[in-house]
Design a protein around this motif. Structure first.
Motif, PDB file in Angstrom:
ATOM      1  N   ASP A  88       0.829  -1.206   0.000  1.00 14.53           N
ATOM      2  CA  ASP A  88       0.000   0.000   0.000  1.00 14.53           C
ATOM      3  C   ASP A  88       0.863   1.256   0.000  1.00 14.53           C
ATOM      4  N   LEU A  89       1.960   1.222   0.751  1.00  8.60           N
ATOM      5  CA  LEU A  89       2.881   2.353   0.740  1.00  8.60           C
ATOM      6  C   LEU A  89       3.522   2.518  -0.630  1.00  8.60           C
ATOM      7  N   VAL A  90       3.933   1.411  -1.233  1.00 13.12           N
ATOM      8  CA  VAL A  90       4.555   1.479  -2.553  1.00 13.12           C
ATOM      9  C   VAL A  90       3.563   2.006  -3.586  1.00 13.12           C
ATOM     10  N   ARG A  91       2.298   1.584  -3.506  1.00  9.90           N
ATOM     11  CA  ARG A  91       1.293   2.080  -4.435  1.00  9.90           C
ATOM     12  C   ARG A  91       1.129   3.592  -4.300  1.00  9.90           C
ATOM     13  N   ALA A  92       1.170   4.092  -3.068  1.00  8.93           N
ATOM     14  CA  ALA A  92       1.083   5.534  -2.851  1.00  8.93           C
ATOM     15  C   ALA A  92       2.279   6.255  -3.462  1.00  8.93           C
ATOM     16  N   VAL A  93       3.471   5.707  -3.248  1.00  9.22           N
ATOM     17  CA  VAL A  93       4.689   6.319  -3.777  1.00  9.22           C
ATOM     18  C   VAL A  93       4.652   6.370  -5.303  1.00  9.22           C
ATOM     19  N   ARG A  94       4.073   5.357  -5.924  1.00  7.29           N
ATOM     20  CA  ARG A  94       4.035   5.269  -7.383  1.00  7.29           C
ATOM     21  C   ARG A  94       2.802   5.939  -7.993  1.00  7.29           C
ATOM     22  N   SER A  95       2.031   6.657  -7.183  1.00  5.74           N
ATOM     23  CA  SER A  95       0.779   7.250  -7.662  1.00  5.74           C
ATOM     24  C   SER A  95       0.984   8.436  -8.594  1.00  5.74           C
ATOM     25  N   GLY A  96       2.162   9.023  -8.578  1.00  3.94           N
ATOM     26  CA  GLY A  96       2.406  10.230  -9.359  1.00  3.94           C
ATOM     27  C   GLY A  96       2.174  11.508  -8.581  1.00  3.94           C
ATOM     28  N   ILE A  97       1.685  11.401  -7.339  1.00  7.24           N
ATOM     29  CA  ILE A  97       1.552  12.584  -6.477  1.00  7.24           C
ATOM     30  C   ILE A  97       2.958  13.069  -6.127  1.00  7.24           C
ATOM     31  N   PRO A  98       3.233  14.367  -6.227  1.00  6.81           N
ATOM     32  CA  PRO A  98       4.618  14.867  -6.126  1.00  6.81           C
ATOM     33  C   PRO A  98       5.367  14.478  -4.858  1.00  6.81           C
ATOM     34  N   ARG A  99       4.687  14.516  -3.702  1.00  5.70           N
ATOM     35  CA  ARG A  99       5.368  14.219  -2.434  1.00  5.70           C
ATOM     36  C   ARG A  99       4.524  13.236  -1.633  1.00  5.70           C
ATOM     37  N   VAL A 100       5.187  12.239  -1.031  1.00  9.18           N
ATOM     38  CA  VAL A 100       4.510  11.259  -0.187  1.00  9.18           C
ATOM     39  C   VAL A 100       5.256  11.193   1.141  1.00  9.18           C
ATOM     40  N   TRP A 101       4.572  11.616   2.220  1.00  7.41           N
ATOM     41  CA  TRP A 101       5.172  11.667   3.549  1.00  7.41           C
ATOM     42  C   TRP A 101       4.448  10.699   4.479  1.00  7.41           C
ATOM     43  N   ALA A 102       5.181  10.047   5.361  1.00  4.57           N
ATOM     44  CA  ALA A 102       4.611   9.035   6.258  1.00  4.57           C
ATOM     45  C   ALA A 102       4.371   9.618   7.644  1.00  4.57           C
ATOM     46  N   HIS A 103       3.196   9.296   8.216  1.00  7.05           N
ATOM     47  CA  HIS A 103       2.868   9.729   9.572  1.00  7.05           C
ATOM     48  C   HIS A 103       2.565   8.493  10.440  1.00  7.05           C
ATOM     49  N   THR A 104       2.396   8.650  11.743  1.00  5.42           N
ATOM     50  CA  THR A 104       3.133   9.598  12.549  1.00  5.42           C
ATOM     51  C   THR A 104       4.298   8.816  13.115  1.00  5.42           C
ATOM     52  N   VAL A 105       5.465   9.089  12.616  1.00  8.01           N
ATOM     53  CA  VAL A 105       6.680   8.324  12.871  1.00  8.01           C
ATOM     54  C   VAL A 105       7.318   8.790  14.179  1.00  8.01           C
ATOM     55  N   VAL A 106       7.744   7.850  15.017  1.00  8.37           N
ATOM     56  CA  VAL A 106       8.393   8.237  16.276  1.00  8.37           C
ATOM     57  C   VAL A 106       9.720   7.526  16.514  1.00  8.37           C
ATOM     58  N   THR A 107      10.042   6.492  15.729  1.00 11.79           N
ATOM     59  CA  THR A 107      11.289   5.754  15.943  1.00 11.79           C
ATOM     60  C   THR A 107      12.128   5.752  14.672  1.00 11.79           C
ATOM     61  N   PRO A 108      13.447   5.590  14.817  1.00 12.37           N
ATOM     62  CA  PRO A 108      14.292   5.483  13.622  1.00 12.37           C
ATOM     63  C   PRO A 108      13.897   4.312  12.721  1.00 12.37           C
ATOM     64  N   ALA A 109      13.480   3.185  13.303  1.00 15.34           N
ATOM     65  CA  ALA A 109      13.102   2.027  12.490  1.00 15.34           C
ATOM     66  C   ALA A 109      11.881   2.343  11.626  1.00 15.34           C
ATOM     67  N   GLN A 110      10.916   3.041  12.185  1.00 23.25           N
ATOM     68  CA  GLN A 110       9.730   3.426  11.412  1.00 23.25           C
ATOM     69  C   GLN A 110      10.121   4.374  10.283  1.00 23.25           C
ATOM     70  N   ARG A 111      10.987   5.325  10.586  1.00 23.96           N
ATOM     71  CA  ARG A 111      11.458   6.256   9.558  1.00 23.96           C
ATOM     72  C   ARG A 111      12.193   5.518   8.450  1.00 23.96           C
ATOM     73  N   ASP A 112      13.105   4.637   8.829  1.00 23.47           N
ATOM     74  CA  ASP A 112      13.926   3.951   7.842  1.00 23.47           C
ATOM     75  C   ASP A 112      13.081   3.093   6.911  1.00 23.47           C
ATOM     76  N   ARG A 113      12.067   2.441   7.449  1.00 24.12           N
ATOM     77  CA  ARG A 113      11.203   1.622   6.600  1.00 24.12           C
ATOM     78  C   ARG A 113      10.442   2.489   5.605  1.00 24.12           C
ATOM     79  N   ALA A 114       9.865   3.597   6.080  1.00 24.55           N
ATOM     80  CA  ALA A 114       9.101   4.467   5.193  1.00 24.55           C
ATOM     81  C   ALA A 114       9.978   5.031   4.078  1.00 24.55           C
ATOM     82  N   LEU A 115      11.177   5.469   4.411  1.00 26.58           N
ATOM     83  CA  LEU A 115      12.070   6.013   3.395  1.00 26.58           C
ATOM     84  C   LEU A 115      12.543   4.935   2.431  1.00 26.58           C
TER      85      LEU A 115
END
Length: 299
Positions: A236-263
């Motif tokens: 689902d995250l990959v589908r969002a990233v590939r949607s063509g919307i200019p920027r895709v940001w992940a919420h609400t991240v609180v740990t480095p592991a969560q950040r690293d996975r989203a990026l």
């Protein structure tokens, strides 16, 4: 918009995030204006490749949606976007508050929309005891106060909790020349479309459950930032990233592991309650770092 004289000196403000350095001008009165201003305010187009947003100012580090919290997040430089929530009082005054009631974050109770501007002067925030440091009680700001203090100096993200306030919100942003500097966020595609048609920057947030059936490519014509739940499935995250919307940001991240996975899955920004914590770990490889294609999002 404040005016700045020619007698300015340049200083380098380190953001605390590895590889991200911004230059700012300091006027004789102490006001700070980014060099990117040129003839106008700092805009979304000036944001770096990977963006950190301080959610409600960084609600695990500062009192949420408070002027002191937003000032602290701005001065620390660990986020390039400041997030806040907006509601409208019964007299049309726009204020900064997440909940529909005062009960959770203030010493008062009852619905926010029952108050007017004069009543708002008597409201006082109740800082959470778990917050680091020492915080004094203060009045929650009005939206006008936040726009006048930060508008053009940093990108702002405003979540319109009351869709009926959109016209008022738009007028305030236009009046200050901030149509490319303030994102207007909502969970409703119809509100995002209205925002776009008003000439504002639209942001649409979606929960992990919503993302299971979303077709985000449909929103590409009118959404500037897609705000996705980091707990969503990889696909689902990959589908969002590939949607063509200019920027895709992940919420609400609180740990480095969560950040690293989203990026790693392709998001180009994170919305976080702990921008200071994530800044301290920027560039450090998290053990077992997530890679695109891995399954099972961490809670």
């Amino acid at each position: 918009m404040p005016a700045y004289g020619v007698g300015m000196v340049t200083r380098t403000a380190l953001t605390g995030i590895a590889g991200l350095t911004s230059l700012a001008l300091v006027g004789q009165a102490g006001a700070v204006a980014p060099l990117e201003w040129g003839a106008g305010p700092l805009t979304v187009s000036a944001l770096p490749r990977v963006v950190y947003t301080a959610h409600r100012g960084g609600a695990r580090e500062v009192p949420e949606n408070s002027m002191s919290g937003l000032m602290t997040a701005y001065e620390r430089g660990t986020a390039q976007v400041l997030d806040l929530d907006t509601r409208i009082l019964r007299d049309g005054t726009m204020v900064v508050m997440h909940d529909a009631t005062l009960n959770r974050t203030t010493y008062m109770g009852g619905p926010v929309q029952a108050l007017d501007r004069r009543d708002w002067q008597g409201v006082r925030l109740r800082p959470r005891a778990a917050l680091p440091g020492s915080w004094r009680s203060e009045r929650p700001p009005t939206l006008a106060e936040v726009l006048d203090r930060f508008g053009g100096r940093v990108v702002l993200m405003t979540e319109a909790k009351d869709p009926r306030s959109l016209a008022t919100l738009a007028a305030m942003i236009r009046k200050r020349g901030l149509t490319r500097s303030v994102l207007v966020n909502s969970n409703h595609p119809a509100v995002a479309l209205r925002t776009h048609r008003m000439g504002l920057l639209s942001q649409l947030w979606r929960s992990a459950r919503q993302m299971r059936t979303d077709r985000p490519e449909r929103w590409r014509p009118f959404v500037d930032v897609l705000d996705v739940d980091h707990r969503a499935r990889d696909r689902d995250l990959v589908r969002a990233v590939r949607s063509g919307i200019p920027r895709v940001w992940a919420h609400t991240v609180v740990t480095p592991a969560q950040r690293d996975r989203a990026l790693a899955l392709g998001c180009d920004g994170v919305i976080t309650d702990a921008p200071g914590r994530l800044a301290r770990t920027e560039g450090q490889r998290t053990p077992g770092r997530w890679r695109a294609g891995q399954r099972g999002a961490r809670p």
